[in-house]
Write an enzyme that holds these catalytic residues in place. Structure first.
Site, PDB file in Angstrom:
ATOM      1  N   GLY A 254       0.795  -1.219   0.000  1.00 36.30           N
ATOM      2  CA  GLY A 254       0.000   0.000   0.000  1.00 36.30           C
ATOM      3  C   GLY A 254       0.829   1.270   0.000  1.00 36.30           C
ATOM      4  N   HIS A 255       0.128   2.395  -0.064  1.00 36.40           N
ATOM      5  CA  HIS A 255       0.808   3.693  -0.145  1.00 36.40           C
ATOM      6  C   HIS A 255       1.559   4.014   1.154  1.00 36.40           C
ATOM      7  CE1 HIS A 255      -3.261   5.715   1.133  1.00 36.40           C
ATOM      8  NE2 HIS A 255      -2.690   5.118   2.158  1.00 36.40           N
TER       9      HIS A 255
END
Length: 345
Positions: A254-255
């Site tokens: 994920g970011h």
């Protein structure tokens, strides 16, 4: 079926040369003996090299017809008569070193022997490609992208505007790279997606408002990322993958995630946004990591575990939620006893 090998056969190599590559010592054999093939223990024959590293295969070792076997010192006495033992520190690691010499093309996720830039690739006039870059059919390279010498861009890969890719990398077929800075000797296997939107929304009863993701992905040298893995770009800072880290197929990162150096992440792991993995972390397959947690240096997470809190450096954790392995095993044993007691009642 036609007997077709996808890797060219290697010319015969002496045991002395193999011992040198493997950092091994010949035990009871002739260094001039030539090796012309590699095989599993049970399929080996004259002129074949094998390795032994797992006691589950002791029977196969005892019956092997190989010419020589890479083996750790503690197992050297199990090698049968007539088979030369190549005694080394770690048999599997030595096997990898030897195979890299015998089959160098198997080290790369390359698909075609494309040389130069294909006329059927689309390379923007403002892109900068150093000498020796190979671009296959259907690949697209965007404006102001920069690619270093010796890098291969395989068929139908897409390199976005302003992306930087270092030297001697392989970008596999159907890979998409955007908003990213990539170092040297990085391998991206088929279907990898790097730098797309992170999953960010300001949620509310009246609807979910998309939060623009304005960070980057930074991938350091000698990283390898398996097929169909996805790495989201940062939301307001960078997503980072450290030097030497190896990531298996079908992993989601994920970011804002920061992964340290020389980590190992096995297939189907999901790592939620803003988590941090320090150096040398290993995560088993199908595990999940909650957002905003830190896994300390050298920690190990068992397969099919759920990490919801910080893990200390060097910790060995497993289960759902993840807990120290000894505690987890005690709880499992207690559950088994309870289940048996109920069955016997």
């Amino acid at each position: 079926m036609t007997d077709l090998s996808f890797f060219p056969p290697f010319p015969p190599v002496s045991l002395s040369q193999i011992a040198e590559w493997a950092g091994a010592e010949l035990q009871g054999g002739d260094g001039a003996v030539m090796i012309s093939a590699v095989a599993p223990l049970e399929e080996a024959g004259e002129g074949t090299l094998v390795f032994f590293d797992n006691t589950a295969y002791l029977d196969a070792l005892g019956q092997t017809k190989a010419a020589a076997c890479l083996v750790a010192k503690k197992h050297a006495g199990k090698v049968p008569e007539g088979v030369t033992a190549l005694v080394c520190g770690e048999a599997y690691r030595s096997w990898a070193q030897v195979l890299a010499k015998l089959y160098p093309t198997a080290m790369l996720p390359a698909v075609q022997a494309q040389s130069g830039v294909s006329e059927r690739a689309s390379v923007h006039a403002d892109a900068k490609l150093e000498a020796g870059v190979h671009v296959s059919v259907g690949a697209v390279i965007g404006a102001r992208a920069e690619i270093g010498s010796g890098t291969r861009i395989e068929a139908n890969a897409v390199i976005g505007d302003n992306v930087r890719i270092g030297r001697n990398c392989v970008v596999g077929p159907n890979v998409v790279v955007q908003h990213s800075l990539i170092g040297n000797d990085v391998y991206l296997h088929p279907g990898v997606a790097i730098g797309q939107d992170g999953f960010g929304y300001a949620m509310g009863a009246g609807g979910h408002v998309k939060v623009p993701q304005v960070g980057r992905v930074i991938i350091q040298d000698k990283v390898e990322i398996g097929a169909n893995t996805t790495v989201d770009r940062g939301a307001n800072r960078d997503t980072v993958i450290g030097e030497g880290t190896k990531i298996d197929n079908q992993v989601q990162i994920g970011h804002n995630v920061v992964i340290g150096r020389h980590c190992v992440i096995v297939s189907q792991v999901g790592i939620s946004g803003s988590s941090t993995l320090e150096d040398y972390v290993a995560i088993g397959g199908q595990s999940g990591v909650r957002g905003h947690v830190t896994i300390g240096m050298g920690a190990q997470i068992a397969a099919v575990s759920s990490v919801s809190d910080d893990i200390p450096a060097g910790g060995r954790y497993g289960g759902t939620p993840a807990k120290p392995v000894k505690q987890w095993f005690r709880e499992l044993a207690a559950l088994r006893k309870l289940a048996q007691r109920g069955k016997d009642a």
